[in-house]
Scaffold this motif. Structure first.
Motif, PDB file in Angstrom:
ATOM      1  N   THR A  96      -4.922  -1.822   3.447  1.00  8.33           N
ATOM      2  CA  THR A  96      -4.155  -0.683   3.950  1.00  8.33           C
ATOM      3  C   THR A  96      -4.922   0.606   3.735  1.00  8.33           C
ATOM      4  O   THR A  96      -5.487   0.825   2.662  1.00  8.33           O
ATOM      5  CB  THR A  96      -2.798  -0.583   3.240  1.00  8.33           C
ATOM      6  OG1 THR A  96      -2.089  -1.815   3.392  1.00  8.33           O
ATOM      7  CG2 THR A  96      -1.957   0.541   3.829  1.00  8.33           C
ATOM      8  N   THR A  97      -4.933   1.426   4.774  1.00  5.58           N
ATOM      9  CA  THR A  97      -5.586   2.727   4.698  1.00  5.58           C
ATOM     10  C   THR A  97      -4.616   3.818   5.143  1.00  5.58           C
ATOM     11  O   THR A  97      -3.609   3.543   5.813  1.00  5.58           O
ATOM     12  CB  THR A  97      -6.839   2.777   5.579  1.00  5.58           C
ATOM     13  OG1 THR A  97      -6.473   2.468   6.939  1.00  5.58           O
ATOM     14  CG2 THR A  97      -7.884   1.775   5.104  1.00  5.58           C
ATOM     15  N   ASP A  98      -4.941   5.034   4.774  1.00  5.06           N
ATOM     16  CA  ASP A  98      -4.115   6.173   5.139  1.00  5.06           C
ATOM     17  C   ASP A  98      -5.035   7.350   5.425  1.00  5.06           C
ATOM     18  O   ASP A  98      -6.098   7.476   4.787  1.00  5.06           O
ATOM     19  CB  ASP A  98      -3.153   6.524   3.997  1.00  5.06           C
ATOM     20  CG  ASP A  98      -2.139   7.581   4.382  1.00  5.06           C
ATOM     21  OD1 ASP A  98      -1.613   8.254   3.477  1.00  5.06           O
ATOM     22  OD2 ASP A  98      -1.859   7.744   5.596  1.00  5.06           O
TER      23      ASP A  98
ATOM     24  N   SER B  97      -8.147  10.796   2.889  1.00  6.57           N
ATOM     25  CA  SER B  97      -7.988   9.384   3.226  1.00  6.57           C
ATOM     26  C   SER B  97      -7.859   8.575   1.946  1.00  6.57           C
ATOM     27  O   SER B  97      -8.316   8.994   0.885  1.00  6.57           O
ATOM     28  CB  SER B  97      -9.198   8.897   4.030  1.00  6.57           C
ATOM     29  OG  SER B  97      -9.050   7.549   4.406  1.00  6.57           O
TER      30      SER B  97
ATOM     31  N   LYS C  44      -7.568  11.469  11.682  1.00  4.84           N
ATOM     32  CA  LYS C  44      -7.292  10.156  12.269  1.00  4.84           C
ATOM     33  C   LYS C  44      -8.093   9.977  13.553  1.00  4.84           C
ATOM     34  O   LYS C  44      -8.155  10.866  14.387  1.00  4.84           O
ATOM     35  CB  LYS C  44      -5.799  10.012  12.562  1.00  4.84           C
ATOM     36  CG  LYS C  44      -4.951   9.748  11.346  1.00  4.84           C
ATOM     37  CD  LYS C  44      -3.479   9.596  11.721  1.00  4.84           C
ATOM     38  CE  LYS C  44      -2.624   9.372  10.479  1.00  4.84           C
ATOM     39  NZ  LYS C  44      -1.186   9.297  10.817  1.00  4.84           N
TER      40      LYS C  44
ATOM     41  N   ARG D 133      -0.853  10.248  -1.958  1.00  5.76           N
ATOM     42  CA  ARG D 133      -1.586  11.422  -1.465  1.00  5.76           C
ATOM     43  C   ARG D 133      -1.645  12.581  -2.455  1.00  5.76           C
ATOM     44  O   ARG D 133      -2.411  13.510  -2.266  1.00  5.76           O
ATOM     45  CB  ARG D 133      -0.945  11.921  -0.165  1.00  5.76           C
ATOM     46  CG  ARG D 133      -1.082  10.973   1.010  1.00  5.76           C
ATOM     47  CD  ARG D 133      -0.600  11.637   2.271  1.00  5.76           C
ATOM     48  NE  ARG D 133      -0.913  10.870   3.457  1.00  5.76           N
ATOM     49  CZ  ARG D 133      -0.983  11.385   4.679  1.00  5.76           C
ATOM     50  NH1 ARG D 133      -0.732  12.672   4.865  1.00  5.76           N
ATOM     51  NH2 ARG D 133      -1.278  10.621   5.716  1.00  5.76           N
TER      52      ARG D 133
END
Length: 125
Positions: free
Chosen positions: A57-59, A49, A65, A107
């Motif tokens: 903003t997040t990923d 993450s 998820k 990432r």
């Protein structure tokens, strides 16, 4: 000297929760993207993450998820990872990392400049 120190790992049963925290020092934390990575035995380190400098903003890796939530407190120089509904396949050493980058979450491991020492998360079945 930049330091990232993780805490909060441990042993938990499947379905349980843990909250990891990472405290940063030695730089202007609020300017940079933060990430969480993990490495299971015999496997490569992988992105879990990330969160942008503002927290806007997040990923997330697809498999986490809806179960994991990343957050940050720039006033306290900390980033956290709330992990719910844990599964045995989440077992790994978890690392926080700092990317000296103010853009979108990245990432790739090589993009991150500083790393913590890691904290073990073990999920029993």
């Amino acid at each position: 000297q930049v330091q990232l120190v993780e805490s909060g790992g441990g042993l938990v049963q499947a379905g349980g929760s843990l909250r990891l925290s990472c405290a940063a020092s030695g730089l202007t934390f609020s300017m940079y993207t933060m990430g969480w990575f993990r490495q299971a035995p015999g496997k490569e380190r992988e992105f879990v993450s990330g969160i942008t400098w503002s927290g806007a903003t997040t990923d997330y890796k697809d498999s986490v998820k809806g179960r994991f939530t990343i957050s940050r407190d720039n006033a306290k120089n900390t980033v956290s990872l709330q992990m719910n509904s844990l599964k045995p396949e989440d077992t790994a050493v978890y690392y926080c990392a700092l990317d000296r980058w103010a853009g979108p979450v990245r990432r790739r491991i090589v993009e991150y400049d500083y790393w913590g020492q890691g904290t073990q998360v073990t999920v029993s079945s």
